[in-house]
Enzyme design. Structure first.
Site, PDB file in Angstrom:
ATOM      1  N   GLU A   1       0.324  -1.250   5.590  1.00 30.87           N
ATOM      2  CA  GLU A   1       1.360  -0.833   6.528  1.00 30.87           C
ATOM      3  C   GLU A   1       1.134   0.606   6.966  1.00 30.87           C
ATOM      4  O   GLU A   1       1.377   0.963   8.128  1.00 30.87           O
ATOM      5  CB  GLU A   1       2.729  -0.970   5.853  1.00 30.87           C
ATOM      6  CG  GLU A   1       3.926  -0.709   6.767  1.00 30.87           C
ATOM      7  CD  GLU A   1       4.402   0.741   6.756  1.00 30.87           C
ATOM      8  OE1 GLU A   1       5.293   1.077   7.545  1.00 30.87           O
ATOM      9  OE2 GLU A   1       3.875   1.553   5.954  1.00 30.87           O
TER      10      GLU A   1
ATOM     11  N   ASP B   1       0.821  -1.211   0.000  1.00 30.13           N
ATOM     12  CA  ASP B   1       0.000   0.000   0.000  1.00 30.13           C
ATOM     13  C   ASP B   1       0.853   1.259   0.000  1.00 30.13           C
ATOM     14  O   ASP B   1       2.021   1.253   0.397  1.00 30.13           O
ATOM     15  CB  ASP B   1      -0.940   0.013   1.204  1.00 30.13           C
ATOM     16  CG  ASP B   1      -0.195   0.040   2.539  1.00 30.13           C
ATOM     17  OD1 ASP B   1       0.771  -0.741   2.687  1.00 30.13           O
ATOM     18  OD2 ASP B   1      -0.564   0.836   3.416  1.00 30.13           O
TER      19      ASP B   1
END
Length: 482
Positions: free
Chosen positions: A145, A78
């Site tokens: 994350e 991400d």
């Protein structure tokens, strides 16, 4: 246009460009996860994909390395989705528009996603290779994350045999990280009620702030748009008398917010006083932040007369009290590591709805008790004002280990390749090494990466030459990891 075809290392940049075409903001990782799975299938590589979209890809060691200890290459899928106000992009479905500017790879009007797309690009290039000597590779790609290490927290790594982990999620070449802060997210919600007010509605927007990573750049004294909004609103209420109709700012809890906008209602005869007050605040903030936030400015919209829904007096007071009291920035410096931030808070998202004032804050600390103390402090403030505070994404600190054969080998490779000593440091930003170390006994970790500047902002830029040097470092490490 495939702009990365002429960049070296060619295959790394080709994969980075392919990844950039896929929307992959936090919480929107299914498509990029499936891309990684398709990559593995096409090459006959074993893989695992869990219900959270985490992916692990396995590749055997090359000739002569078949029985070597596996090396884990790890990064997250991400990215933080920040954009300029005039950027025409829908991060939920649009890819990024990359371009080259000298030695830098950038994205037009948005974050680049070098944090952490470059880790995936490096790993995919190695997994695709037929001529790179390497031990068995276990490539671990986690999700979300940026919103609390959710992927690293949920992933099952019990099948991994490797105990040497390369976390490619740092942004300064030659600086190797061997410890980091832990953290959590606090979602504060304070109920509000509305009434009607007649008068002139003026919308104003504080914009052009530098922003940045709420861990790596929290010590740089950059303006936080949400915190400054509290200052401005309280002053306007004291000097002019206003009612608050709308308020919003920030996009990510772990990015220092760059913009905030509000709509206030005033009596017609106070129009000039309000405009002068906003001009005065623009000048004040420009003076205070002329070094850290040189682009700071205040924009005021056209004025309209009418009847508006505004916060009633009690809700407005609660909103002002919360915004003026919320802790921001560095709270404690480390007494163990000179110059290292120990504990910090960053209010990153602000949204006033018809039901509540919502503020989402990132809390970081390398000392667990102080992380909890900061959360307790924010929770007490919220509950005192009749609200609720929800904690999520709690992740542990990654503690520095005195002995690390992995760190020693990486330092040796760096010295031999570049003729200088690497720096070994701990940082205030969060890394997934802490969570993964808790799941894999005896894990030896190091975090590193190429030069990537102004991450979590639309000014993010990845050094092309640095990316090549770090690629050569990774290859040399794998060659020596026999």
């Amino acid at each position: 246009m495939d702009i990365c075809n002429n960049l070296e290392p060619k295959q790394v940049f080709q994969y980075f460009e392919e990844l950039s075409k896929i929307p992959h903001g936090s919480g929107n990782t299914k498509e990029i996860s499936d891309y990684c799975v398709s990559f593995a299938k096409e090459r006959g590589l074993s893989y695992c994909q869990d219900d959270h979209n985490n992916v692990i890809i396995f590749k055997d060691g090359t000739k002569g390395y078949e029985t070597s200890d596996p090396v884990i290459i790890q990064g997250h899928m991400d990215m933080v989705c920040e954009k300029e106000a005039d950027a025409d992009i829908d991060f939920s479905k649009d890819g990024l528009e990359l371009y080259v500017d000298g030695d830098f790879l950038k994205a037009k009007g948005t974050t680049l996603g070098g944090d952490d797309g470059i880790a995936l690009a490096y790993a995919l290039a190695i997994l695709n290779s037929s001529d790179i000597p390497h031990p068995p590779i276990e490539a671990v790609f986690t999700v979300d994350e940026e919103t609390g290490m959710l992927g690293a927290n949920s992933i099952d790594v019990s099948m991994l045999k490797g105990r040497k982990l390369l976390n490619i999620d740092s942004d300064e070449e030659g600086v190797f990280l061997a410890g980091c802060a832990g953290g959590l997210r606090m979602d504060c919600e304070i109920p509000v009620t509305y009434t009607k007010a007649e008068g002139i509605c003026i919308s104003w927007k504080l914009t052009g702030l530098t922003g940045g990573h709420s861990g790596a750049e929290i010590h740089k004294e950059r303006a936080n748009a949400i915190v400054e909004a509290g200052r401005i609103l309280k002053s306007l209420q004291d000097t002019v008398g206003i009612s608050l109709a709308e308020l919003r700012g920030g996009l990510m809890d772990n990015a220092i917010p760059r913009e905030v906008e509000a709509s206030v209602v005033i009596e017609p005869e106070k129009e000039e006083a309000l405009k002068n007050a906003l001009l005065s605040w623009e000048q004040t903030l420009q003076k205070e932040y002329h070094i850290s936030d040189p682009g700071l400015s205040m924009a005021v919209s056209p004025l309209e007369h009418g009847t508006y829904d505004v916060l009633d007096s009690g809700s407005f007071v609660k909103t002002l009290l919360f915004l003026r009291s919320i802790p921001y920035g560095v709270q404690h410096m480390s007494l163990d590591v000179p110059g290292l931030v120990e504990t910090s808070l960053n209010p990153g998202i602000l949204l006033l709805t018809k039901e509540a004032l919502n503020v989402h804050t990132s809390i970081r600390s390398s000392v667990t008790s102080r992380k909890i103390e900061a959360a307790d402090r924010l929770e007490f403030l919220t509950e005192f004002l009749g609200g609720t505070a929800l904690r999520s994404g709690d992740y542990p600190a990654w503690e520095y280990q005195e002995s690390s054969p992995l760190r020693e080998l990486m330092a040796e490779c760096y010295r031999d390749l570049f003729g200088k000593e690497p720096k070994m440091e701990a940082i205030h930003a969060g890394l997934e090494c802490g969570l993964l170390s808790g799941k894999l006994a005896g894990l030896d970790c190091i975090s590193f990466g190429p030069n990537n500047f102004d991450i979590h902002t639309p000014q993010e830029r990845l050094s092309i030459s640095s990316t090549e040097r770090v690629w050569n470092l990774i290859l040399e490490f794998l060659r020596r990891a026999k």
